[in-house]
Scaffold this motif. Structure first.
Motif, PDB file in Angstrom:
ATOM      1  N   MET A 177      33.385  15.123  41.994  1.00 30.43           N
ATOM      2  CA  MET A 177      33.786  14.922  40.592  1.00 30.43           C
ATOM      3  C   MET A 177      33.958  16.247  39.843  1.00 30.43           C
ATOM      4  N   TYR A 178      33.547  17.352  40.491  1.00 31.02           N
ATOM      5  CA  TYR A 178      33.707  18.668  39.854  1.00 31.02           C
ATOM      6  C   TYR A 178      34.896  19.427  40.434  1.00 31.02           C
ATOM      7  N   THR A 181      22.842  20.462  49.168  1.00 33.82           N
ATOM      8  CA  THR A 181      22.795  19.086  48.652  1.00 33.82           C
ATOM      9  C   THR A 181      23.727  18.834  47.473  1.00 33.82           C
ATOM     10  N   GLY A 182      24.934  19.360  47.521  1.00 33.75           N
ATOM     11  CA  GLY A 182      25.889  18.982  46.475  1.00 33.75           C
ATOM     12  C   GLY A 182      26.745  20.123  45.992  1.00 33.75           C
ATOM     13  N   TYR A 183      27.181  20.021  44.738  1.00 33.77           N
ATOM     14  CA  TYR A 183      28.114  21.015  44.200  1.00 33.77           C
ATOM     15  C   TYR A 183      27.485  22.402  44.192  1.00 33.77           C
ATOM     16  N   GLY A 195      29.571  10.715  50.481  1.00 28.97           N
ATOM     17  CA  GLY A 195      28.957   9.806  49.523  1.00 28.97           C
ATOM     18  C   GLY A 195      28.563  10.564  48.275  1.00 28.97           C
ATOM     19  N   CYS A 196      28.347   9.829  47.222  1.00 34.16           N
ATOM     20  CA  CYS A 196      27.983  10.453  45.938  1.00 34.16           C
ATOM     21  C   CYS A 196      26.966   9.534  45.257  1.00 34.16           C
ATOM     22  N   MET A 197      25.754   9.653  45.533  1.00 40.06           N
ATOM     23  CA  MET A 197      25.104  10.523  46.499  1.00 40.06           C
ATOM     24  C   MET A 197      24.756   9.750  47.763  1.00 40.06           C
ATOM     25  N   GLY A 237      22.650  20.345  44.072  1.00 43.60           N
ATOM     26  CA  GLY A 237      23.275  19.277  43.280  1.00 43.60           C
ATOM     27  C   GLY A 237      22.345  18.088  43.133  1.00 43.60           C
ATOM     28  N   CYS A 238      22.857  17.063  42.461  1.00 44.35           N
ATOM     29  CA  CYS A 238      22.022  15.906  42.129  1.00 44.35           C
ATOM     30  C   CYS A 238      21.569  15.117  43.356  1.00 44.35           C
ATOM     31  N   GLY A 239      22.305  15.228  44.489  1.00 42.17           N
ATOM     32  CA  GLY A 239      21.976  14.466  45.694  1.00 42.17           C
ATOM     33  C   GLY A 239      20.598  14.778  46.242  1.00 42.17           C
ATOM     34  N   GLY A 243      27.005  15.241  50.589  1.00 39.62           N
ATOM     35  CA  GLY A 243      27.669  14.716  49.390  1.00 39.62           C
ATOM     36  C   GLY A 243      29.118  15.166  49.288  1.00 39.62           C
ATOM     37  N   SER A 244      29.886  14.387  48.561  1.00 40.27           N
ATOM     38  CA  SER A 244      31.327  14.639  48.425  1.00 40.27           C
ATOM     39  C   SER A 244      31.630  16.018  47.848  1.00 40.27           C
ATOM     40  N   CYS A 245      30.756  16.519  46.998  1.00 44.83           N
ATOM     41  CA  CYS A 245      31.027  17.815  46.362  1.00 44.83           C
ATOM     42  C   CYS A 245      31.172  18.939  47.385  1.00 44.83           C
TER      43      CYS A 245
HETATM   44  S1  SF4 Z   1      28.337  14.408  45.545  1.00 41.63           S
HETATM   45 FE1  SF4 Z   1      27.709  13.263  43.710  1.00 41.63          FE
HETATM   46  S2  SF4 Z   1      25.480  13.218  43.852  1.00 41.63           S
HETATM   47 FE2  SF4 Z   1      26.193  14.859  45.199  1.00 41.63          FE
HETATM   48  S3  SF4 Z   1      26.154  16.709  43.927  1.00 41.63           S
HETATM   49 FE3  SF4 Z   1      28.218  15.860  43.816  1.00 41.63          FE
HETATM   50  S4  SF4 Z   1      28.178  14.597  41.952  1.00 41.63           S
HETATM   51 FE4  SF4 Z   1      26.045  14.962  42.534  1.00 41.63          FE
END
Ligand code: SF4
Length: 183
Positions: A105-106, A69-71, A128-130, A33-35, A97-99
């Motif tokens: 958010m997904y 590291t993320g979704y 956290g995001c991120m 993910g973006c994190g 990350g929250s994902c």
């Molecule tokens: S938690 Fe936020 S930064 Fe991390 S993968 Fe999900 S959307 Fe991206």
């Protein structure tokens, strides 16, 4: 940080073993993910994770920690499971990350998972995001405390509960066709 009673609750050999393990963490960062963009700053001179004994690993078999590291799409989840099963014990997972906690958010996406812990055991979450590098280092510090206490034993728990994990994994990954891992 060593708690005062760590030495008393473990044998000397386990205590020394855990002490060495927590200062020698080879990390495989799976940049799903973006994190993942926060990792270069964490690992290079600004935050210098290596001073805490944290560094990158080249392959799953050399890694102690799998950092997600993320979704995660269901397609990527299949690869993540394969990578996790190739890692040697003791092995640890950090959900970043929250994902990884609740989908972030997904959460209502048609092809991403909501909770990483349903598919592989997670030792530590960094929310956290991120999450910023300070949060990442704090997460690793929590993992180090668990390792020192001898409480980070999820690799064994995964083997003991493999039927539960497999059922969850196969429910969401339709095209399974992976060799069953042979411990
Ligand atoms: S938690 Fe936020 S930064 Fe991390 S993968 Fe999900 S959307 Fe991206």
């Amino acid at each position: 940080m060593i708690e005062a009673n760590d030495k008393e609750t473990q044998g000397v050999v386990d205590y020394i073993k855990n002490f060495i393990r927590k200062h020698s963490i080879f990390m495989l960062a799976y940049g799903t993910g973006c994190g993942a963009i926060e990792l270069p700053a964490t690992l290079t001179s600004r935050y210098d994770a290596e001073r805490l004994g944290i560094r990158g690993a080249a392959t799953p078999r050399q890694a102690d920690v799998l950092l997600i590291t993320g979704y995660l799409s269901t397609k990527t989840l299949k690869r993540v499971i394969r990578v996790y099963e190739q890692m040697q014990d003791p092995k640890y997972v950090i959900g970043f990350g929250s994902c990884t906690i609740n989908g972030g958010m997904y959460f209502d996406s048609y092809n991403t998972i909501n909770s990483l812990a349903q598919y592989i055991p997670v030792d530590i979450y960094i929310n956290g995001c991120m999450p910023r590098p300070e949060a990442i280092l704090a997460g690793f510090e929590e993992l180090q405390k668990k390792i020192q206490k001898g409480e980070a034993d999820n690799g064994t728990k995964y083997q003991e509960n493999i039927e539960w994990y497999r059922a969850n994994q196969k429910k969401i990954i339709k095209n399974w066709r992976m060799p069953d891992y042979n411990w």
